[in-house]
Design a protein around this motif. Structure first.
Motif, PDB file in Angstrom:
ATOM      1  N   ILE A  74       0.836  -1.204   0.000  1.00 22.14           N
ATOM      2  CA  ILE A  74       0.000   0.000   0.000  1.00 22.14           C
ATOM      3  C   ILE A  74       0.873   1.257   0.000  1.00 22.14           C
ATOM      4  N   LYS A  75       2.009   1.186   0.650  1.00 25.61           N
ATOM      5  CA  LYS A  75       2.907   2.335   0.733  1.00 25.61           C
ATOM      6  C   LYS A  75       3.552   2.668  -0.609  1.00 25.61           C
ATOM      7  N   VAL A  76       3.974   1.645  -1.365  1.00 28.45           N
ATOM      8  CA  VAL A  76       4.762   1.915  -2.572  1.00 28.45           C
ATOM      9  C   VAL A  76       3.935   1.931  -3.857  1.00 28.45           C
ATOM     10  N   TYR A  77       2.730   1.367  -3.835  1.00 27.82           N
ATOM     11  CA  TYR A  77       1.934   1.318  -5.069  1.00 27.82           C
ATOM     12  C   TYR A  77       1.723   2.700  -5.701  1.00 27.82           C
ATOM     13  N   PRO A  78       1.408   3.747  -4.917  1.00 25.56           N
ATOM     14  CA  PRO A  78       1.209   5.064  -5.538  1.00 25.56           C
ATOM     15  C   PRO A  78       2.417   5.542  -6.345  1.00 25.56           C
ATOM     16  N   TYR A  79       3.631   5.169  -5.928  1.00 23.64           N
ATOM     17  CA  TYR A  79       4.824   5.558  -6.681  1.00 23.64           C
ATOM     18  C   TYR A  79       4.867   4.844  -8.030  1.00 23.64           C
ATOM     19  N   ALA A  80       4.507   3.563  -8.038  1.00 25.16           N
ATOM     20  CA  ALA A  80       4.491   2.805  -9.291  1.00 25.16           C
ATOM     21  C   ALA A  80       3.421   3.359 -10.230  1.00 25.16           C
ATOM     22  N   LYS A  81       2.286   3.704  -9.676  1.00 24.14           N
ATOM     23  CA  LYS A  81       1.191   4.281 -10.467  1.00 24.14           C
ATOM     24  C   LYS A  81       1.626   5.606 -11.088  1.00 24.14           C
ATOM     25  N   GLU A 120      13.541  12.234  -2.125  1.00 24.78           N
ATOM     26  CA  GLU A 120      13.579  12.186  -0.667  1.00 24.78           C
ATOM     27  C   GLU A 120      12.645  11.111  -0.117  1.00 24.78           C
ATOM     28  N   GLU A 121      11.472  10.970  -0.741  1.00 19.79           N
ATOM     29  CA  GLU A 121      10.529   9.949  -0.289  1.00 19.79           C
ATOM     30  C   GLU A 121      11.062   8.550  -0.565  1.00 19.79           C
ATOM     31  N   LEU A 122      11.655   8.373  -1.745  1.00 23.07           N
ATOM     32  CA  LEU A 122      12.153   7.050  -2.115  1.00 23.07           C
ATOM     33  C   LEU A 122      13.328   6.627  -1.246  1.00 23.07           C
ATOM     34  N   LYS A 123      14.086   7.609  -0.763  1.00 22.88           N
ATOM     35  CA  LYS A 123      15.216   7.289   0.108  1.00 22.88           C
ATOM     36  C   LYS A 123      14.753   6.673   1.428  1.00 22.88           C
ATOM     37  N   LYS A 124      13.501   6.920   1.785  1.00 18.65           N
ATOM     38  CA  LYS A 124      12.974   6.424   3.051  1.00 18.65           C
ATOM     39  C   LYS A 124      12.500   4.973   2.952  1.00 18.65           C
ATOM     40  N   GLY A 130      11.615  -1.289  -1.523  1.00 10.80           N
ATOM     41  CA  GLY A 130      12.211  -0.944  -2.809  1.00 10.80           C
ATOM     42  C   GLY A 130      12.033  -2.055  -3.827  1.00 10.80           C
ATOM     43  N   GLN A 131      12.174  -3.313  -3.389  1.00 11.94           N
ATOM     44  CA  GLN A 131      12.015  -4.433  -4.312  1.00 11.94           C
ATOM     45  C   GLN A 131      10.564  -4.584  -4.750  1.00 11.94           C
ATOM     46  N   ILE A 132       9.633  -4.363  -3.833  1.00 13.52           N
ATOM     47  CA  ILE A 132       8.211  -4.409  -4.190  1.00 13.52           C
ATOM     48  C   ILE A 132       7.896  -3.316  -5.203  1.00 13.52           C
ATOM     49  N   LEU A 133       8.469  -2.136  -5.001  1.00 14.97           N
ATOM     50  CA  LEU A 133       8.253  -1.029  -5.930  1.00 14.97           C
ATOM     51  C   LEU A 133       8.769  -1.386  -7.320  1.00 14.97           C
TER      52      LEU A 133
END
Length: 226
Positions: A74-81, A120-124, A130-133
């Protein structure tokens, strides 16, 4: 051939139809008004609903693993979208640019924008996040993170990105494969449930994914041969 006559007869009426609301017995009822006559519309427009199976776990440990995976997905899906949306915009824009220098300049501009917006967000993100993303980027774009870096940067830089990522156990060439990877199937399950609940905004996957077929395989142990 009579059904063709019926279609041609009804089309002119539908073309002049209006949709309106008429109050009846203190309840709002939608009517279709055709040639001055009000015909009640009794059908209800519903969004597509996917019937999902009940979650069951073999052990408490499996349940905890699922909950952790759900939180990270749920945390990383918005970045992939968003990556998919940016890539789509970039691709459409590049088609309108004919000069190589201008294409390179525009691509560089998009790179800086994306990096400035998300770096900055991705660094967190943790290693597993990161692998899920990386896998979800493949789900949404149809291309691996490595291929995207190679396309937007260059092959040599993509090689070093991948080498550096591997040091942290993140494989940029990793594909999303819910057909053969149980964890990826669980990620797909998490996505579908959160699309359904409205917690995540659905975006069409670039991959051809049939969740029911996946569920038959992983949950009910069914295959095409069975």
């Amino acid at each position: 051939m009579n059904y063709l006559k019926y279609i041609f007869v009804i089309i002119p009426f539908l073309a002049s139809a209006q949709i309106g609301k008429v109050e009846q017995d203190s309840t709002d009822v939608t009517y279709i008004i055709i040639e001055g006559d009000s015909i009640p519309k009794t059908a209800i427009d519903l969004d597509e609903v996917m019937l999902l199976h009940k979650l069951e776990f073999d052990s408490k440990k499996d349940r905890i693993r699922y909950l952790i995976l759900r939180r990270k997905t749920i945390k990383v899906y918005p970045y992939a979208k968003l990556a998919s949306e940016r890539l789509d915009s970039l691709t459409k824009r590049l088609k309108t640019i004919t000069k190589k220098r201008q294409r390179k300049r525009y691509t560089k501009h998009v790179q800086k924008y994306i990096e400035g917006e998300f770096s900055e967000e991705l660094k967190k993100l943790t290693r597993t996040e990161g692998q899920i993303l990386v896998k979800l980027i493949h789900r949404q774009t149809g291309r691996t993170a490595f291929d995207l870096v190679k396309e937007l940067r260059n092959g040599w830089r993509a090689f070093w990105y991948n080498t550096t990522a591997n040091v942290f156990d993140i494989k940029l060439k990793k594909e999303y494969d819910p057909w053969n990877d149980k964890e990826d199937y669980l990620i797909e399950d998490i996505l579908q449930r959160n699309f359904q609940s409205g917690r995540l905004e659905r975006q069409k996957s670039a991959l051809d994914i049939d969740f029911y077929e996946l569920t038959d395989k992983w949950v009910y142990n069914k295959t095409e041969d069975n």
